[in-house]
Enzyme design. Sequence first.
Site, PDB file in Angstrom:
ATOM      1  CG  ASP A   1      -2.126   0.934   1.061  1.00  0.00           C
ATOM      2  OD1 ASP A   1      -3.130   0.602   0.408  1.00  0.00           O
ATOM      3  OD2 ASP A   1      -2.022   2.045   1.616  1.00  0.00           O
TER       4      ASP A   1
ATOM      5  CE1 TYR B   1      -5.743   6.452  -0.803  1.00  0.00           C
ATOM      6  CE2 TYR B   1      -5.529   6.917   1.542  1.00  0.00           C
ATOM      7  CZ  TYR B   1      -5.643   6.010   0.512  1.00  0.00           C
ATOM      8  OH  TYR B   1      -5.657   4.665   0.774  1.00  0.00           O
TER       9      TYR B   1
ATOM     10  CG  HIS C   1      -4.468  -4.062  -0.028  1.00  0.00           C
ATOM     11  ND1 HIS C   1      -3.757  -3.539  -1.088  1.00  0.00           N
ATOM     12  CD2 HIS C   1      -4.447  -3.097   0.944  1.00  0.00           C
ATOM     13  CE1 HIS C   1      -3.354  -2.314  -0.791  1.00  0.00           C
ATOM     14  NE2 HIS C   1      -3.748  -2.032   0.432  1.00  0.00           N
TER      15      HIS C   1
END
EC number: 3.3.2.9
Length: 488
Positions: free
Chosen positions: A258, A407, A464
């Site tokens: 990630d 983000y 993930h």
Amino acid sequence: MSHCPGLKSPVDAHSWNSTMQRLQVLKDTFFGLSAAQQQQLLIGSAVAAGGIMAYIVYKRKKPRTIPLGDGWWGVGEKTLSEDQKIYPFQVETSDKEIEDLYERIDRTRYADPLEDGKFHYGFNSTYLKKVVSYWRHEFDWKKQVAVLNKYPHFKTKIEGLDVHFIHVRPPHRENQKVLPIMIVHGWPGSFYEFYKILPLLTQSHDGVVFEVICPSIPGYGFSEASHKQGFNSLAAARIFLKLMERLGFSQFYLQGGDWGSLITTNMAQMKPQCVKGLHLNMCMSNRGFKVLLSLLIGPYLPFLVGLSREDVRRLFPFFEKNVFEMLRESGYFHIQATKPDTAGCGVNDSPVGLAAWILEKFSSWADLKNRDLEDGGLERKFSLDDLLTNVMIYWTTGSITSSMRFYKENLGSNLNNRVDFKTEIFVPTGFAAFPNELMHCPKSWAQIRYRNIQSYTFMPRGGHFAAFEEPQLLADDLFNFVKKVEKS
């Protein structure tokens, strides 16, 4: 043995025959395609002719490192000097903190789910009530705090921020090689994701063992959030390099998934001389000529563009798996990359809203098929204690909004224009490709940026959150990679 004209040896003859067989396969495959498919291949070949030369020229111009830079993310102006001491830290809680949590949970107002909605609309509220009931009546936060404190925690001030990390040393044994490694989490995870893999990494594996440093990204959990705009992966990478230097490590390994994969990649780009090896379980590939060619030709002649059968199985149909599927799963992404503070107001105030926002990802990102289940398959790979402990790290630190800002800071402009995305990585690199990762990156794509891939493994299962889901698989692959690097 008779030789073909012009061939000097049986080896040459064998190569000639092999080449002719491949050409015959190409011919048979091509004429076995439909007219539309043949047209696609011809277009791809035409594009290739001009593209290869441009690609080679472009590659030659690329730098080998990126600037380290400097920064200050604390309150106000940068101080003349910074306390460089490392202080022990312990996770703490109080009855008041727990009572506040319970009061907020008890005031939760739920929306009724749609009939047969399962997890297709997000976290199903019928199952959410069950999770929250466990959280309210059975989950023992004080017990989990003791679990968190099982490993040594520390904090140190870097670039104006209190940076939290755990530092786990292996038991002392004769004749073992101790290698330092930093492992970095992503969103919506935390350092706690690694609690199941830490015992595996700190046990001797054929004489090799790790000394593990596991930081919290600033703005996540117990690491202080930036007080200024612009704190992105490059800033986090520089801070973590300074942390490793402060701990006395001049060379070390890195592992990440990630955001952790981007941060550790940036670390390898900034100081490749310090990074002995980089191991990733998620790869963000450049979207360029080679990838386009793979998409055009790959479904029909995968070997021609460096794809394996497993790559084809994971990649295609491309638009369904990599475009439409991502549109279904990336709503959070667009919100957090544009207006994180707005969404943060709700999830930072409501513990149940926070749990739904975070835990939905542990459902679908473990396996997209979990959306077809009433309970989202959440407890197939994780225990509620582990999931809620991760949620509580966000809740008790009030860090969900600052974690979401990461983000916007990274995606506020085109990533492809950033210096790190224009710079290749030359340190020894290993990839663990888990089958349920959101987007598959074939080795041939990874090699566009990562120029020294020592190992690439198709993992048999997992998604993930690799260290959280399949700690043994990830640990084994990491050890295998490091052994290759150490022998080379």
